[in-house]
Design a protein around this motif. Structure first.
Motif, PDB file in Angstrom:
ATOM      1  N   THR A   1      10.300  14.490   5.977  1.00 34.68           N
ATOM      2  CA  THR A   1      10.443  15.543   4.977  1.00 34.68           C
ATOM      3  C   THR A   1      11.867  16.094   5.022  1.00 34.68           C
ATOM      4  O   THR A   1      12.351  16.509   6.072  1.00 34.68           O
ATOM      5  CB  THR A   1       9.439  16.680   5.230  1.00 34.68           C
ATOM      6  OG1 THR A   1       8.106  16.155   5.160  1.00 34.68           O
ATOM      7  CG2 THR A   1       9.594  17.774   4.186  1.00 34.68           C
ATOM      8  N   LEU A   2      12.513  16.084   3.853  1.00 36.95           N
ATOM      9  CA  LEU A   2      13.896  16.539   3.730  1.00 36.95           C
ATOM     10  C   LEU A   2      13.947  17.630   2.673  1.00 36.95           C
ATOM     11  O   LEU A   2      13.531  17.417   1.541  1.00 36.95           O
ATOM     12  CB  LEU A   2      14.792  15.363   3.360  1.00 36.95           C
ATOM     13  CG  LEU A   2      16.304  15.522   3.546  1.00 36.95           C
ATOM     14  CD1 LEU A   2      16.981  14.158   3.594  1.00 36.95           C
ATOM     15  CD2 LEU A   2      16.917  16.364   2.444  1.00 36.95           C
ATOM     16  N   ARG A   3      14.449  18.786   3.049  1.00 33.17           N
ATOM     17  CA  ARG A   3      14.505  19.926   2.129  1.00 33.17           C
ATOM     18  C   ARG A   3      15.965  20.177   1.729  1.00 33.17           C
ATOM     19  O   ARG A   3      16.850  20.197   2.586  1.00 33.17           O
ATOM     20  CB  ARG A   3      13.920  21.177   2.797  1.00 33.17           C
ATOM     21  CG  ARG A   3      13.909  22.418   1.899  1.00 33.17           C
ATOM     22  CD  ARG A   3      13.430  23.638   2.657  1.00 33.17           C
ATOM     23  NE  ARG A   3      12.012  23.578   2.940  1.00 33.17           N
ATOM     24  CZ  ARG A   3      11.479  23.731   4.148  1.00 33.17           C
ATOM     25  NH1 ARG A   3      12.247  23.893   5.196  1.00 33.17           N
ATOM     26  NH2 ARG A   3      10.174  23.696   4.315  1.00 33.17           N
ATOM     27  N   ALA A   4      16.195  20.355   0.427  1.00 36.82           N
ATOM     28  CA  ALA A   4      17.553  20.583  -0.064  1.00 36.82           C
ATOM     29  C   ALA A   4      17.495  21.285  -1.412  1.00 36.82           C
ATOM     30  O   ALA A   4      16.467  21.271  -2.087  1.00 36.82           O
ATOM     31  CB  ALA A   4      18.306  19.262  -0.194  1.00 36.82           C
ATOM     32  N   THR A   5      18.616  21.867  -1.801  1.00 35.17           N
ATOM     33  CA  THR A   5      18.697  22.463  -3.131  1.00 35.17           C
ATOM     34  C   THR A   5      18.696  21.355  -4.173  1.00 35.17           C
ATOM     35  O   THR A   5      19.155  20.234  -3.899  1.00 35.17           O
ATOM     36  CB  THR A   5      19.976  23.300  -3.282  1.00 35.17           C
ATOM     37  OG1 THR A   5      21.108  22.454  -3.082  1.00 35.17           O
ATOM     38  CG2 THR A   5      20.017  24.438  -2.281  1.00 35.17           C
ATOM     39  N   PRO A   6      18.218  21.631  -5.374  1.00 34.87           N
ATOM     40  CA  PRO A   6      18.199  20.598  -6.422  1.00 34.87           C
ATOM     41  C   PRO A   6      19.570  20.004  -6.704  1.00 34.87           C
ATOM     42  O   PRO A   6      19.687  18.799  -6.948  1.00 34.87           O
ATOM     43  CB  PRO A   6      17.639  21.353  -7.635  1.00 34.87           C
ATOM     44  CG  PRO A   6      16.790  22.426  -7.051  1.00 34.87           C
ATOM     45  CD  PRO A   6      17.513  22.857  -5.809  1.00 34.87           C
TER      46      PRO A   6
ATOM     47  N   VAL B   1      11.788  18.021  -0.689  1.00 29.45           N
ATOM     48  CA  VAL B   1      11.274  19.347  -1.025  1.00 29.45           C
ATOM     49  C   VAL B   1      12.438  20.179  -1.530  1.00 29.45           C
ATOM     50  O   VAL B   1      13.497  20.234  -0.890  1.00 29.45           O
ATOM     51  CB  VAL B   1      10.643  20.026   0.207  1.00 29.45           C
ATOM     52  CG1 VAL B   1      10.145  21.420  -0.154  1.00 29.45           C
ATOM     53  CG2 VAL B   1       9.504  19.185   0.752  1.00 29.45           C
ATOM     54  N   SER B   2      12.260  20.834  -2.671  1.00 28.68           N
ATOM     55  CA  SER B   2      13.340  21.618  -3.263  1.00 28.68           C
ATOM     56  C   SER B   2      13.355  23.046  -2.727  1.00 28.68           C
ATOM     57  O   SER B   2      12.309  23.638  -2.448  1.00 28.68           O
ATOM     58  CB  SER B   2      13.206  21.660  -4.788  1.00 28.68           C
ATOM     59  OG  SER B   2      13.356  20.369  -5.338  1.00 28.68           O
ATOM     60  N   ALA B   3      14.554  23.581  -2.592  1.00 35.31           N
ATOM     61  CA  ALA B   3      14.741  24.974  -2.178  1.00 35.31           C
ATOM     62  C   ALA B   3      15.957  25.511  -2.915  1.00 35.31           C
ATOM     63  O   ALA B   3      16.913  24.782  -3.169  1.00 35.31           O
ATOM     64  CB  ALA B   3      14.943  25.068  -0.670  1.00 35.31           C
ATOM     65  N   ILE B   4      15.920  26.782  -3.256  1.00 36.36           N
ATOM     66  CA  ILE B   4      17.030  27.404  -3.975  1.00 36.36           C
ATOM     67  C   ILE B   4      17.617  28.564  -3.178  1.00 36.36           C
ATOM     68  O   ILE B   4      18.796  28.608  -2.901  1.00 36.36           O
ATOM     69  CB  ILE B   4      16.580  27.900  -5.364  1.00 36.36           C
ATOM     70  CG1 ILE B   4      16.159  26.714  -6.242  1.00 36.36           C
ATOM     71  CG2 ILE B   4      17.704  28.691  -6.044  1.00 36.36           C
ATOM     72  CD1 ILE B   4      15.628  27.117  -7.602  1.00 36.36           C
TER      73      ILE B   4
ATOM     74  N   GLN C   1      22.962  25.727  -9.445  1.00 32.16           N
ATOM     75  CA  GLN C   1      24.082  24.994 -10.018  1.00 32.16           C
ATOM     76  C   GLN C   1      23.646  23.825 -10.895  1.00 32.16           C
ATOM     77  O   GLN C   1      24.453  23.319 -11.685  1.00 32.16           O
ATOM     78  CB  GLN C   1      25.000  24.476  -8.905  1.00 32.16           C
ATOM     79  CG  GLN C   1      25.891  25.544  -8.305  1.00 32.16           C
ATOM     80  CD  GLN C   1      27.048  24.945  -7.539  1.00 32.16           C
ATOM     81  OE1 GLN C   1      27.984  24.409  -8.130  1.00 32.16           O
ATOM     82  NE2 GLN C   1      26.978  25.024  -6.224  1.00 32.16           N
ATOM     83  N   VAL C   2      22.429  23.359 -10.755  1.00 26.75           N
ATOM     84  CA  VAL C   2      21.955  22.294 -11.630  1.00 26.75           C
ATOM     85  C   VAL C   2      22.079  22.733 -13.084  1.00 26.75           C
ATOM     86  O   VAL C   2      22.558  21.995 -13.949  1.00 26.75           O
ATOM     87  CB  VAL C   2      20.492  21.913 -11.304  1.00 26.75           C
ATOM     88  CG1 VAL C   2      19.929  21.012 -12.390  1.00 26.75           C
ATOM     89  CG2 VAL C   2      20.413  21.213  -9.958  1.00 26.75           C
TER      90      VAL C   2
END
Length: 291
Positions: free
Chosen positions: A96-101, A127-130, A221-222
């Protein structure tokens, strides 16, 4: 065993103490903020002591909560390790890798494609995180975060120095000859960054221009980059993210350095699984190639 509080209450405490947010804990556990708050109240009544100090927009642990948390974290970790030892399954091969979009889209995507071609049997779950509260050392094997790198409970690798510069569509860029020309265009702001338009404009000698012209603010930023690529304005973005785009150009060479940087982190208090270490090492090795 009868002296132990219910597991649901312990989970609520562990998640709330780790995130310092009933809302984030509820999101993580799949329940409402009100449900988490109720479980914490019941737990505090059971123990006879307050575990959290409730501030208007945040939480902090009481001395009793701080003293108890390590035991709870250790207990959950030992349960997880024991479960894996006895009931390990193929599902555990998933990393599982979590990062911003925006990091997923502009930095991570090409690297994951190459990784998957080299290791097709290893599954990666993104997994997305903001916001900062979306991150945490639990629930993800690896995270891509943005900040000063001073987080507790994790080990990290910096992706490199970072600077920000204006970007926009090629057609809009043709109308920009000097920073003062930005007054005629919409400035696209991404919330949550220490360095923003005011810093760049001051460095460019046109301080305060952002207060006089049109502006749009997004929470990621997306969206600012999407708007910029379609001629909707000028976005301030990280050079690392702009480098992978072919639909945006930089009308000015001036960039402003940022003390905040992108980091790859993983929990420091537990040994990484072989699958997680494989992806970690792959990404770290790629940093030296980028350099």
């Amino acid at each position: 065993m009868s002296s132990l509080p219910p597991l649901l209450w312990l989970q609520a405490f562990e998640a709330s103490a780790r995130t310092l947010s009933f809302t984030a804990a509820g999101r993580e556990l799949g329940v409402t903020q009100a449900a988490i708050s109720q479980r914490i109240r019941l737990l505090e009544d059971r123990l006879g002591q307050k575990l959290f100090v409730r501030h208007p927009r945040s939480l902090s642990l009481t001395p009793a909560g701080q003293a108890w948390l390590p035991s709870i974290l250790d207990g959950f970790a030992r349960i997880g390790e024991g479960t894996q030892e006895v009931f390990g399954s193929a599902a555990e091969r998933t990393v599982t890798l979590r990062a911003t979009p925006v990091m997923q889209q502009n930095w991570l995507a090409p690297r994951l494609i190459a990784f998957h071609r080299a290791h097709p049997a290893l599954a990666v779950r993104l997994v997305s995180a903001i916001w900062p509260d979306d991150f945490g050392p639990e629930g993800a094997d690896i995270e891509l975060r943005y900040g000063l790198g001073n987080w507790s409970g994790v080990e990290g690798v910096c992706l490199g120095d970072e600077s920000l510069l204006p970007v926009c569509s090629p057609s809009l860029a043709s109308t920009l000859h000097e920073p003062a020309d930005l007054a005629d265009h919409t400035l696209l702001h991404a919330a949550g960054f220490a360095v923003g338009w005011p810093t760049w404009l001051e460095l460019a000698g046109v301080a305060g221009l952002d207060e006089r012209g049109p502006a749009l603010t997004c929470d990621n930023q997306v969206m600012t980059l999407a708007l910029a690529s379609q001629g909707g304005g000028v976005a301030l973005t990280h050079r690392r993210l702009f480098a992978s785009r072919d639909d945006l150009v930089a009308p000015f060479t001036l960039s402003v350095p940022s003390a905040e940087r992108f980091w790859m982190v993983r929990p420091a208090r537990r040994q990484s699984r072989e699958e997680s270490s494989l992806l970690w090492d792959w990404l770290v090795d790629g940093l030296s190639e980028d350099a």
